[in-house]
Design an enzyme around this catalytic site. Structure first.
Site, short mmCIF file in Angstrom:
data_model
loop_
_atom_site.label_atom_id
_atom_site.label_comp_id
_atom_site.label_asym_id
_atom_site.label_seq_id
_atom_site.Cartn_x
_atom_site.Cartn_y
_atom_site.Cartn_z
CE1 TYR A 165 -78.61 57.07 13.03
CE2 TYR A 165 -78.28 57.14 10.65
CZ TYR A 165 -78.99 57.51 11.77
OH TYR A 165 -80.08 58.34 11.64
CE LYS B 139 -82.24 56.42 13.43
NZ LYS B 139 -82.63 56.56 12.02
CB SER C 146 -82.60 59.85 10.74
OG SER C 146 -82.38 58.60 10.12
#
Length: 383
Positions: free
Chosen positions: A163, A56, A53
């Protein structure tokens, strides 16, 4: 400027010695470049990591470039660019083993994708979505199957922070507007300009040999090889989790953001992105795990926090640690970063351990950050 990294080195070496990690790297970055790097255990100077992540923020940066160029509006609806998004239903619950689905009450926006308020979830942190996958046989994003993005939302858009695969959909928008794969776009717009030579979505054979293996925390605290791995040939460049790179590469990205987007964005765009965009929506006190092998429960610190465009924000000074306004996030394999523009310092800690929010790694992270700010107070004046 000299940065005495002896305390950081001791934290990392101690973590390896105690069995907290099998391999770990840390990098301290200032506005002018790296201040200190150390790797321990199975990690070294050239180790590649699964960014997970931490992808991102990089993908969101490419979307912000499109906003800056006037090619994308934060308040545009997702379905105006990707019509298939508007057809996704919202999972409201179950009638027995039958999912109860409703249409979206209002269209999600690009801004909501960037702030995780578009209604999308992750199977490993949402029990209802996990059950939906089990009942329907739909794949998870970790399968590499692009169809995994087309499962129902778990909230109506704009009603809650959850999330999820928001940034994957943002990556699809970047691809649609740029006419390129996300990997090609990032190579042209981010990786290339910053000199992130080892970053991308498809590491070659030589790069794969430099990947730190993934280890799994066992019930007795030991680490053993993990069965979990990212797919070798996914159907799409996953903006939410799919990139690889070295800690030095990610340090170049952190340095750019320490300098208000220098080399990537205009200062006004970067400053806008690092403001709190949540409005009245509150962050949850606890992100609850639905798949314990992938993530532990993640509690929220009892301090003011928010969410910018692509980044979590700490909205108060933490004594002996980061400043108010610091941006940060992490990757599921227990890699973490922060960007403190007030103090002009960023930190990156990378390992490859499951499940996420592993306490021995979190303790290592806190020791790292405390050691950095002990030095920052001595060598870096406040901005």
């Amino acid at each position: 400027m000299s940065f005495d990294g002896s305390a950081v080195r001791a934290v990392l070496d101690g973590a390896v010695r105690k069995g907290a990690v099998h391999g770990v790297a840390a990098l301290v970055v200032g506005r002018d470049g790296p201040l200190f790097h150390h790797a321990a255990g199975e990690a070294d100077e050239r180790t590649l990591f699964r960014n997970a992540s931490m992808t991102k923020a990089v993908a969101t940066t490419a979307a912000l470039q499109l906003v800056e160029q006037g090619r994308l509006s934060l308040d545009a609806t997702v379905e105006s660019i990707l019509p298939e998004f508007g057809r996704l239903p919202v999972l409201e619950g179950f009638d027995g083993d039958t999912p109860r689905l409703r249409p979206q009450a209002s269209p999600a926006t690009v801004r909501q994708l960037m702030t995780h308020t578009a209604g999308l979830g992750y199977f490993f942190t949402n029990q209802a979505l996990l059950r939906y996958l089990a009942l329907t046989g739909e794949p998870s994003p970790l399968s590499g199957d692009k169809r995994s993005l087309s499962v129902p939302l778990v909230h109506q858009p704009g009603t809650a922070w959850e999330y999820g695969v928001n940034t994957d959909w943002l990556g699809l928008i970047v691809e649609k507007l740029s006419g390129q794969s996300l990997g090609a776009c990032l190579q042209q717009q981010v990786y290339g300009p910053l000199g992130m030579a080892d970053s991308g979505f498809a590491p070659d054979a030589a790069q794969r040999e430099r990947l730190l293996r993934v280890m799994q925390r066992q019930a007795d605290g030991r680490l053993a090889p993990s069965v979990h791995e990212l797919p070798a040939a996914p159907e799409w460049d996953a903006a939410g989790h799919g990139s690889y790179g070295t800690i030095h590469d990610y340090g170049r990205f952190v340095q750019a953001w320490l300098n208000d987007g220098a080399g990537l964005l205009a200062p006004a765009t970067a400053q806008m992105a690092l403001a709190n965009h949540l409005g009245r929506i509150a962050l949850p006190a606890l992100i609850t795990s639905a798949v314990p092998e992938l993530s532990n429960d993640v509690p929220s610190l009892p301090v003011p926090q928010g969410w910018g465009l692509g980044f979590h924000l700490t909205l108060t000074d933490l004594p002996g640690m980061r400043s108010s306004g610091t941006a940060d996030w992490a990757g599921v394999f227990n890699s973490y970063y922060w960007i403190d523009r007030t103090r002009g310092v960023g930190g990156i800690l990378m390992t490859q351990v499951l499940p996420f929010f592993d306490m021995p790694v979190v303790e290592t992270l806190m020791g790292f950050e405390l050691a950095v700010y002990q030095q920052v107070g001595a060598v870096l004046p406040a901005a």
